[in-house]
Design a protein around this motif. Sequence first.
Motif, PDB file in Angstrom:
ATOM      1  N   HIS A  47       0.925  -1.188  -0.056  1.00  0.00           N
ATOM      2  CA  HIS A  47       0.130  -0.151  -0.046  1.00  0.00           C
ATOM      3  C   HIS A  47       0.906   1.304   0.035  1.00  0.00           C
ATOM      4  CE1 HIS A  47      -3.350   2.469   0.362  1.00  0.00           C
ATOM      5  NE2 HIS A  47      -3.499   2.865   1.611  1.00  0.00           N
ATOM      6  N   ARG A  48       0.281   2.288  -0.918  1.00  0.00           N
ATOM      7  CA  ARG A  48       1.069   3.496  -1.018  1.00  0.00           C
ATOM      8  C   ARG A  48       2.465   3.326  -1.559  1.00  0.00           C
ATOM      9  NH1 ARG A  48      -0.655   7.296   4.022  1.00  0.00           N
ATOM     10  NH2 ARG A  48      -2.806   7.120   3.665  1.00  0.00           N
ATOM     11  N   ARG A  49       2.806   2.366  -2.069  1.00  0.00           N
ATOM     12  CA  ARG A  49       3.784   2.009  -2.864  1.00  0.00           C
ATOM     13  C   ARG A  49       3.863   1.379  -4.202  1.00  0.00           C
ATOM     14  NH1 ARG A  49       9.704  -0.381  -0.505  1.00  0.00           N
ATOM     15  NH2 ARG A  49      10.892  -0.462  -2.400  1.00  0.00           N
ATOM     16  N   THR A  50       2.933   0.428  -4.291  1.00  0.00           N
ATOM     17  CA  THR A  50       2.804  -0.380  -5.725  1.00  0.00           C
ATOM     18  C   THR A  50       2.282   0.519  -6.678  1.00  0.00           C
ATOM     19  OG1 THR A  50       2.774  -2.381  -4.319  1.00  0.00           O
ATOM     20  CG2 THR A  50       1.975  -2.330  -6.560  1.00  0.00           C
ATOM     21  N   LEU A  51       1.382   1.105  -6.575  1.00  0.00           N
ATOM     22  CA  LEU A  51       0.549   2.110  -7.483  1.00  0.00           C
ATOM     23  C   LEU A  51       0.512   3.611  -7.076  1.00  0.00           C
ATOM     24  CD1 LEU A  51      -2.525  -0.321  -8.273  1.00  0.00           C
ATOM     25  CD2 LEU A  51      -0.563  -0.023  -9.477  1.00  0.00           C
ATOM     26  N   HIS A  52       1.195   3.974  -6.120  1.00  0.00           N
ATOM     27  CA  HIS A  52       1.260   5.287  -5.806  1.00  0.00           C
ATOM     28  C   HIS A  52       2.699   5.807  -6.412  1.00  0.00           C
ATOM     29  CE1 HIS A  52      -1.828   4.418  -3.042  1.00  0.00           C
ATOM     30  NE2 HIS A  52      -1.897   5.681  -2.662  1.00  0.00           N
ATOM     31  N   TYR A  53       2.479   6.839  -7.093  1.00  0.00           N
ATOM     32  CA  TYR A  53       3.727   7.531  -7.749  1.00  0.00           C
ATOM     33  C   TYR A  53       3.542   9.029  -7.786  1.00  0.00           C
ATOM     34  CZ  TYR A  53       4.765   2.876  -9.650  1.00  0.00           C
ATOM     35  OH  TYR A  53       4.967   1.598  -9.888  1.00  0.00           O
ATOM     36  N   PRO A  54       4.181   9.636  -6.579  1.00  0.00           N
ATOM     37  CA  PRO A  54       4.012  10.989  -6.288  1.00  0.00           C
ATOM     38  C   PRO A  54       4.764  12.066  -7.390  1.00  0.00           C
ATOM     39  CG  PRO A  54       5.101   9.954  -4.626  1.00  0.00           C
ATOM     40  CD  PRO A  54       4.491   9.049  -5.438  1.00  0.00           C
ATOM     41  N   SER A  55       5.769  11.254  -7.919  1.00  0.00           N
ATOM     42  CA  SER A  55       6.693  12.007  -8.608  1.00  0.00           C
ATOM     43  C   SER A  55       6.272  11.931 -10.353  1.00  0.00           C
ATOM     44  CB  SER A  55       8.255  11.644  -8.711  1.00  0.00           C
ATOM     45  OG  SER A  55       8.500  12.150  -7.326  1.00  0.00           O
ATOM     46  N   TYR A  56       5.955  10.568 -10.710  1.00  0.00           N
ATOM     47  CA  TYR A  56       5.708  10.036 -12.097  1.00  0.00           C
ATOM     48  C   TYR A  56       4.307  10.687 -12.683  1.00  0.00           C
ATOM     49  CZ  TYR A  56      10.234   7.553 -11.496  1.00  0.00           C
ATOM     50  OH  TYR A  56      11.422   7.351 -11.428  1.00  0.00           O
ATOM     51  N   TYR A  57       3.398  10.285 -11.870  1.00  0.00           N
ATOM     52  CA  TYR A  57       2.203  10.610 -12.094  1.00  0.00           C
ATOM     53  C   TYR A  57       1.838  12.222 -12.649  1.00  0.00           C
ATOM     54  CZ  TYR A  57      -0.133   6.151 -10.884  1.00  0.00           C
ATOM     55  OH  TYR A  57      -0.714   4.818 -10.524  1.00  0.00           O
ATOM     56  N   PRO A  58       2.234  13.029 -11.766  1.00  0.00           N
ATOM     57  CA  PRO A  58       2.103  14.510 -12.003  1.00  0.00           C
ATOM     58  C   PRO A  58       2.752  14.729 -13.410  1.00  0.00           C
ATOM     59  CG  PRO A  58       2.532  14.449  -9.831  1.00  0.00           C
ATOM     60  CD  PRO A  58       2.739  12.830 -10.675  1.00  0.00           C
ATOM     61  N   VAL A  59       3.893  14.318 -13.757  1.00  0.00           N
ATOM     62  CA  VAL A  59       4.728  14.727 -14.937  1.00  0.00           C
ATOM     63  C   VAL A  59       3.988  13.979 -16.162  1.00  0.00           C
ATOM     64  CG1 VAL A  59       6.662  14.006 -16.152  1.00  0.00           C
ATOM     65  CG2 VAL A  59       6.921  14.689 -14.003  1.00  0.00           C
ATOM     66  N   ALA A  61       0.715  13.646 -16.147  1.00  0.00           N
ATOM     67  CA  ALA A  61      -0.559  14.031 -16.285  1.00  0.00           C
ATOM     68  C   ALA A  61      -0.249  15.398 -17.116  1.00  0.00           C
ATOM     69  CB  ALA A  61      -1.010  14.553 -14.755  1.00  0.00           C
ATOM     70  N   VAL A  62       0.740  15.953 -16.765  1.00  0.00           N
ATOM     71  CA  VAL A  62       1.016  17.266 -17.654  1.00  0.00           C
ATOM     72  C   VAL A  62       1.436  17.102 -19.115  1.00  0.00           C
ATOM     73  CG1 VAL A  62       2.752  19.235 -17.699  1.00  0.00           C
ATOM     74  CG2 VAL A  62       2.082  18.542 -15.476  1.00  0.00           C
ATOM     75  N   LEU A  63       1.929  15.947 -19.488  1.00  0.00           N
ATOM     76  CA  LEU A  63       2.054  15.813 -20.725  1.00  0.00           C
ATOM     77  C   LEU A  63       0.933  15.325 -21.456  1.00  0.00           C
ATOM     78  CD1 LEU A  63       5.474  13.429 -20.566  1.00  0.00           C
ATOM     79  CD2 LEU A  63       5.161  15.912 -21.388  1.00  0.00           C
ATOM     80  N   ALA A  64       0.165  14.460 -20.769  1.00  0.00           N
ATOM     81  CA  ALA A  64      -1.192  14.150 -21.191  1.00  0.00           C
ATOM     82  C   ALA A  64      -2.111  15.112 -21.330  1.00  0.00           C
ATOM     83  CB  ALA A  64      -1.944  12.851 -20.288  1.00  0.00           C
ATOM     84  N   ILE A  69      -4.857  19.182 -24.663  1.00  0.00           N
ATOM     85  CA  ILE A  69      -5.378  20.354 -25.465  1.00  0.00           C
ATOM     86  C   ILE A  69      -5.118  20.658 -26.798  1.00  0.00           C
ATOM     87  CG2 ILE A  69      -4.490  22.620 -25.214  1.00  0.00           C
ATOM     88  CD1 ILE A  69      -4.040  22.385 -22.026  1.00  0.00           C
ATOM     89  N   ALA A  70      -3.991  19.889 -27.012  1.00  0.00           N
ATOM     90  CA  ALA A  70      -3.531  20.116 -28.709  1.00  0.00           C
ATOM     91  C   ALA A  70      -4.459  19.101 -29.703  1.00  0.00           C
ATOM     92  CB  ALA A  70      -2.107  19.463 -28.939  1.00  0.00           C
ATOM     93  N   ALA A  71      -4.880  17.774 -29.042  1.00  0.00           N
ATOM     94  CA  ALA A  71      -5.770  17.187 -29.894  1.00  0.00           C
ATOM     95  C   ALA A  71      -6.740  16.571 -29.021  1.00  0.00           C
ATOM     96  CB  ALA A  71      -4.773  16.020 -30.415  1.00  0.00           C
ATOM     97  N   GLY A  78      -9.670  11.783 -21.690  1.00  0.00           N
ATOM     98  CA  GLY A  78      -9.782  10.866 -20.639  1.00  0.00           C
ATOM     99  C   GLY A  78      -8.441  10.292 -19.905  1.00  0.00           C
ATOM    100  N   MET A  79      -7.448  10.135 -20.708  1.00  0.00           N
ATOM    101  CA  MET A  79      -6.258   9.988 -20.141  1.00  0.00           C
ATOM    102  C   MET A  79      -5.626  10.898 -19.490  1.00  0.00           C
ATOM    103  SD  MET A  79      -3.935   7.551 -19.513  1.00  0.00           S
ATOM    104  CE  MET A  79      -4.392   6.380 -20.878  1.00  0.00           C
ATOM    105  N   ALA A  80      -5.894  12.010 -19.717  1.00  0.00           N
ATOM    106  CA  ALA A  80      -5.243  13.334 -18.884  1.00  0.00           C
ATOM    107  C   ALA A  80      -5.844  13.448 -17.721  1.00  0.00           C
ATOM    108  CB  ALA A  80      -5.403  14.410 -19.898  1.00  0.00           C
ATOM    109  N   THR A  81      -7.302  13.354 -17.489  1.00  0.00           N
ATOM    110  CA  THR A  81      -8.037  13.464 -16.326  1.00  0.00           C
ATOM    111  C   THR A  81      -7.717  12.181 -15.582  1.00  0.00           C
ATOM    112  OG1 THR A  81      -9.863  14.388 -17.590  1.00  0.00           O
ATOM    113  CG2 THR A  81     -10.141  13.883 -15.443  1.00  0.00           C
ATOM    114  N   PHE A  82      -7.900  10.840 -15.839  1.00  0.00           N
ATOM    115  CA  PHE A  82      -7.225   9.749 -15.201  1.00  0.00           C
ATOM    116  C   PHE A  82      -5.946  10.180 -14.400  1.00  0.00           C
ATOM    117  CE2 PHE A  82      -4.987   5.827 -14.416  1.00  0.00           C
ATOM    118  CZ  PHE A  82      -6.072   4.982 -13.938  1.00  0.00           C
ATOM    119  N   LEU A  83      -4.866  10.599 -15.299  1.00  0.00           N
ATOM    120  CA  LEU A  83      -3.641  10.531 -14.879  1.00  0.00           C
ATOM    121  C   LEU A  83      -3.681  11.776 -13.599  1.00  0.00           C
ATOM    122  CD1 LEU A  83      -1.570   9.925 -18.062  1.00  0.00           C
ATOM    123  CD2 LEU A  83      -1.552   8.761 -15.688  1.00  0.00           C
TER     124      LEU A  83
END
Length: 202
Positions: A47-59, A61-64, A69-71, A78-83
Amino acid sequence: MMLPTHALIGLALAGPLLVVAPEFTGVALVAGFLGGVFPDLDLYAGHRRTLHYPSYYPVLAVLALAIAIAAPSVATVGMATFLLGAGVHSVMDVFGGGLELRPWLETSERAVYDHYQGRWLAPKRWIRYDGAPGDLLLSASLAVPLFVALEGAFRTVVIATFGVAVGYATVRRVLPSLADRLVGAVPTPIRRYLPNRYVETA
């Protein structure tokens, strides 16, 4: 923070689309809700390790979000909001309590594992523990505007999610004692498959 709070935050992240792109609101609400819930699927497996990614998810999400916005499409939005939902969940857990079975005792300094830094982030305890009065207040502050803004099935989801939040917050302080009794009745060979926070108290 408790799962219903994360789910409501995920819904709230889709809120701006009601104004700027209403045609994508439905998929964004579903994806935001699922993203808010997704990290806690690791509850019984690291818990809070296997599926928690406080550094990677935000990055991600910004890319998504930039791609959406572009397309804009059902898939990209959906992918952007999920991330976004998963990222906010992972980061916000740092501001809650630790991983111990009774987090109000403040005996654990593990809030969320940061894979990028290779270490556990310490809990800030702005909200002392999942299901605390402050946690329920946060859920209410999200549920009320969502209830007003949404209609139909999504409004029902808001009501049901907040109902779960109220129920969980009501019984949160007695759950560890119940867990102690249940784990105590589990045969010893099976206990090794249970999360450490349960076994250590049995």
